[in-house]
Design a protein around this motif. Structure first.
Motif, PDB file in Angstrom:
ATOM      1  N   TYR A   1      32.404  16.475 -22.511  1.00 34.22           N
ATOM      2  CA  TYR A   1      32.161  17.055 -21.193  1.00 34.22           C
ATOM      3  C   TYR A   1      30.816  16.566 -20.650  1.00 34.22           C
ATOM      4  O   TYR A   1      29.949  16.083 -21.393  1.00 34.22           O
ATOM      5  CB  TYR A   1      32.183  18.571 -21.275  1.00 34.22           C
ATOM      6  N   ALA A   2      30.630  16.724 -19.340  1.00 40.14           N
ATOM      7  CA  ALA A   2      29.398  16.276 -18.688  1.00 40.14           C
ATOM      8  C   ALA A   2      28.198  17.090 -19.137  1.00 40.14           C
ATOM      9  O   ALA A   2      27.067  16.597 -19.148  1.00 40.14           O
ATOM     10  CB  ALA A   2      29.559  16.344 -17.167  1.00 40.14           C
ATOM     11  N   GLY A   3      28.426  18.318 -19.493  1.00 41.71           N
ATOM     12  CA  GLY A   3      27.387  19.219 -19.991  1.00 41.71           C
ATOM     13  C   GLY A   3      28.039  20.210 -20.927  1.00 41.71           C
ATOM     14  O   GLY A   3      28.904  19.837 -21.722  1.00 41.71           O
TER      15      GLY A   3
ATOM     16  N   PRO B   1      32.725  19.491 -15.985  1.00 42.82           N
ATOM     17  CA  PRO B   1      34.048  18.839 -16.104  1.00 42.82           C
ATOM     18  C   PRO B   1      34.140  17.929 -17.319  1.00 42.82           C
ATOM     19  O   PRO B   1      33.136  17.474 -17.878  1.00 42.82           O
ATOM     20  CB  PRO B   1      34.152  18.039 -14.808  1.00 42.82           C
ATOM     21  N   LEU B   2      35.369  17.640 -17.697  1.00 41.98           N
ATOM     22  CA  LEU B   2      35.650  16.700 -18.774  1.00 41.98           C
ATOM     23  C   LEU B   2      35.306  15.287 -18.322  1.00 41.98           C
ATOM     24  O   LEU B   2      35.665  14.874 -17.216  1.00 41.98           O
ATOM     25  CB  LEU B   2      37.131  16.786 -19.151  1.00 41.98           C
ATOM     26  N   VAL B   3      34.616  14.526 -19.181  1.00 41.63           N
ATOM     27  CA  VAL B   3      34.262  13.139 -18.870  1.00 41.63           C
ATOM     28  C   VAL B   3      35.301  12.184 -19.437  1.00 41.63           C
ATOM     29  O   VAL B   3      35.792  11.299 -18.735  1.00 41.63           O
ATOM     30  CB  VAL B   3      32.864  12.801 -19.417  1.00 41.63           C
ATOM     31  N   PHE B   4      35.627  12.334 -20.729  1.00 43.35           N
ATOM     32  CA  PHE B   4      36.638  11.450 -21.315  1.00 43.35           C
ATOM     33  C   PHE B   4      37.253  12.106 -22.539  1.00 43.35           C
ATOM     34  O   PHE B   4      36.705  13.047 -23.121  1.00 43.35           O
ATOM     35  CB  PHE B   4      36.048  10.082 -21.677  1.00 43.35           C
ATOM     36  N   ARG B   5      38.414  11.567 -22.911  1.00 42.86           N
ATOM     37  CA  ARG B   5      39.089  11.923 -24.151  1.00 42.86           C
ATOM     38  C   ARG B   5      39.144  10.685 -25.038  1.00 42.86           C
ATOM     39  O   ARG B   5      39.370   9.576 -24.544  1.00 42.86           O
ATOM     40  CB  ARG B   5      40.507  12.430 -23.897  1.00 42.86           C
ATOM     41  N   GLN B   6      38.988  10.883 -26.328  1.00 43.30           N
ATOM     42  CA  GLN B   6      39.083   9.790 -27.301  1.00 43.30           C
ATOM     43  C   GLN B   6      40.199  10.101 -28.279  1.00 43.30           C
ATOM     44  O   GLN B   6      40.329  11.235 -28.754  1.00 43.30           O
ATOM     45  CB  GLN B   6      37.758   9.626 -28.058  1.00 43.30           C
ATOM     46  N   HIS B   7      40.989   9.074 -28.594  1.00 46.17           N
ATOM     47  CA  HIS B   7      42.070   9.247 -29.561  1.00 46.17           C
ATOM     48  C   HIS B   7      42.103   8.040 -30.489  1.00 46.17           C
ATOM     49  O   HIS B   7      42.194   6.897 -30.038  1.00 46.17           O
ATOM     50  CB  HIS B   7      43.424   9.395 -28.863  1.00 46.17           C
TER      51      HIS B   7
END
Length: 682
Positions: A651-653, A659-665
């Motif tokens: 998340y951004a903070g 808000p969510l910045v990115f997802r990693q998989h």
């Protein structure tokens, strides 16, 4: 004054009237296994015999504060092995099978040993033991990424000289890890923003040299001395090739170097004193743990490299002095124990950034260095007594005083008193059933590293130190019931519920920091089933299945959202299936194992991540028990292609307000593992 106060606190929790009772103890119900019961397995060590006891689950000693009460459910000649270098389980791996007279499985409440509950294995050794040794060589090779593991194995020799029993052992505790494949990063809208191809491998080598001495003194006295020295090495190589949607491609290389050493000195001496026996135990542990972690990002555009280097030069110490006095009175067993433990961490941390000229330049690293120390005094009184009709009771009470401080910090030392104790009830109504109930008040363990800043370079996350951290405390209720199935085997079920105060998890620190800290309350509920199924009654002699299945539901209130969630990083379900078939009238055996381990996510303030492998890891093997007098096994591991999975949301903070910045998989290859084992005795 403190030891006396602790003893009074412990005595106040005990049933005073029990000392006056004189009920005669009923015969102790137990299962007895002779060496011939394991002959078809051709065991090389006492441990090889123990792992083949039907329906028995070996429990290693808890990493308790100090030595504390017994928790390892294995005894040797009726005695607890009180040390921190492997306990009784490690000793059994160095005792040749020919020196075992029998193995007894008894209920803990009948033994009068403080802290034990449920079933306990007591390995009885022959009085006239033969000198001899054993060895094992167990190399393994991975098909992908990892380097060969050529030197894993051990050798030990046990003998007697001038009235002193001795065991010399040398072990290479090596391990290899390796994986590779894609890491995918998606924006909040689902679009792919970056793809990485990773190659990771780690090598862990710990060389353990140990000398164990035992001797008999005058008048029934006896003592032991254990000396242990272990140098270790733990390099890590992690390379990622990065392909970005914005065209800013590049690579990332992370290298870890850990070359340290440790030693342990453990001594005990026991002798008759008055109506009982007095035992003193001393322990000294020292660990020099220097770590250097370097991460460098390079860019295809030709932009200057960016990098970070974290260094941690740590000295870890533990010194324990413990005294125990036990005696029998009126058909009861009593024990009084006093313990003083001093633990310390001296960490010198450093942080540096890579400049455009390619040199690492030190940067401020507040909280990265410091000295943490705890001095603890504990006193306990334990009472054990058979109540008739196969029922036994054990009650323990006392507490601990401790002083916890950051020696070089600006906060004053903190002082604590924590009551501790347990009530254990064992019942064996007949030869087929046994039941154990335990209620315990326990103080948990903490890592002194969490008091100081510990950056995670790979995740680009800074974990702040927390000088206010305290050990968790819990009320714990456990029940264990066992049922013998005759020739078909045995099954056991364990259930537990823990109400935890000051649970250790990830907490906010300061205005925008985070780190390891305490949350007010949490609960843990779980069940575990352990069974041994013998297939001879079903027409398949020599075959057996050992199965362990379990789950846990752990809940804590999230410090950001206020909602209930799992405790970070706990194992919430697991399984272990072990099938072995020793072919009748043959030296051949074959089998397969399958294991499942699943963990909950880690809940950081700015991200949530979960890492698991599998979901199932399965191995198959074939074994010959007499190749020129040796046992030879060939095994293929990970035949179901278990993989490495990692899911992360950043998340951004703080995740409750930004808000969510990115997802990693990550879905990455581990591959098959080939293991070859040669074992023998001499």
């Amino acid at each position: 004054m403190r030891p006396a106060a602790l003893l009074l606190a412990g005595a106040a929790l005990l049933p005073v009237s029990a000392a006056a009772q004189t009920t005669t103890a009923p015969p102790v119900a137990k299962q007895v296994f002779a060496p011939e019961d394991f002959a078809h397995f051709v065991p090389r060590t006492a441990y090889d015999m123990l792992v083949r006891v039907p329906g028995f689950t070996i429990r290693s000693a808890d990493q308790e504060r100090g030595l504390g009460q017994a928790s390892e459910n294995v005894l040797i000649n009726g005695e607890r092995i009180a040390n921190k270098t492997g306990g009784a389980i490690a000793e059994l791996q160095r005792i040749v099978a020919a020196n075992v007279e029998r193995i007894e499985i008894v209920d803990a409440s009948t033994l009068g040993i403080a802290g034990l509950a449920g079933q306990v294995a007591n390995i009885i050794l022959k009085q006239a033991r033969k000198a001899g040794g054993q060895f094992e060589w167990r190399p393994d090779f991975r098909a992908h990424y990892s380097r060969p593991n050529l030197f894993r194995g051990n050798v030990s020799y046990t003998g007697r000289a001038r009235g002193i029993d001795y065991t010399l052992s040398l072990e290479d505790q090596t391990g290899r890890g390796g994986l590779g494949g894609p890491e995918l990063f998606h924006a909040a809208d689902g679009s792919l923003i970056e793809r990485r191809e990773e190659v990771y491998h780690s090598e862990s080598d710990t060389l353990v040299a140990k000398l164990r001495l035992g001797f008999d003194g005058p008048g029934g006295a006896k003592g032991h001395l254990i000396l242990n020295y272990s140098p270790y090495w733990g390099p890590v190589y992690d390379f990622e090739r990065r392909y970005r949607a914005d065209g800013n491609d590049g690579t990332r290389l992370r290298l870890n170097r850990l070359d340290g050493w440790m030693y342990d000195v453990n001594a005990d001496y026991e002798f008759p004193l008055g109506p009982g026996r007095f035992k003193i135990i001393g322990l000294r542990h020292f660990d020099h743990e220097p770590l250097i972690s370097t991460q460098v990002d390079s860019f295809a555009s030709g932009a200057p490299d960016q990098g970070t280097r974290f260094g941690r030069n740590s000295y870890i110490t533990e010194t324990i002095a413990r005294a125990e006095y036990g005696w029998k009175m009126g058909g009861s067993d009593w024990q009084v124990s006093l313990e003083r433990a001093a633990n310390g961490l001296d960490q010198r941390g450093s942080l540096a950034k890579l400049d455009p000229q390619g040199s690492f330049v030190p940067v401020p690293f507040p909280g990265g260095s410091g000295i943490v120390r705890e001095v603890r005094h504990e006193g306990m009184v334990t009472f054990s007594r058979p109540l008739g009709a196969g029922i036994s009771l054990q009650v323990a009470g006392g507490g601990e005083f401790s002083t916890l401080e950051r020696v070089d910090g600006d906060l004053p030392a903190r002082h604590f008193f924590r009551p501790k104790g347990s009530v254990t009830l064992g019942w064996r109504p007949d030869k087929q059933w046994d039941l154990s109930l335990k209620l315990r008040r326990r103080v948990g363990q903490i890592s002194f590293y969490d008091f100081l800043a510990q950056p995670n370079l790979k995740s680009e996350r800074q974990n702040a130190g927390n000088a206010e951290l305290v050990p968790p405390q819990s009320w714990e209720a456990e029940m264990e019931v066992g049922r013998t199935l005759g020739d078909a085997g045995k099954t056991r079920l364990r259930a537990y519920y823990y109400a935890v105060e000051d649970i250790v998890d990830i907490v906010p620190i300061g205005a925008d920091g985070e780190g390891v800290g305490n949350l007010p309350r949490a609960t843990r509920f779980g069940m575990e089933s352990t069974s041994t199924i013998q297939f001879a009654p079903l027409g398949l002699p020599g075959a057996r299945l050992d199965a362990t299945l379990g789950f846990e539901i752990a809940r804590v209130r999230d410090p950001l959202t206020g909602e209930m969630r799992p405790i970070s990083g706990t194992q919430d379900r697991w399984a272990e299936l072990d099938f072995r078939h020793d072919l009748p009238n043959s030296d051949f055996a074959w089998g397969a194992t399958a294991g499942l381990n699943h963990n909950t996510a880690y809940y950081y303030l700015t991200e949530v991540n979960r890492e698991n492998e599998g979901p199932w890891f399965a191995n198959v093997f074939v074994e010959h028990k007499d190749v020129f007098g040796l046992t030879v096994r060939a095994q293929v591991g990970n035949v179901l292609n278990g993989r490495h999975y990692y899911d992360r949301q950043v998340y951004a903070g703080r995740r409750n307000a930004t808000p969510l910045v990115f997802r990693q998989h990550n879905d990455q290859l581990i591959g098959p593992i080939f293991t070859f084992t040669i074992r023998g005795s001499f």
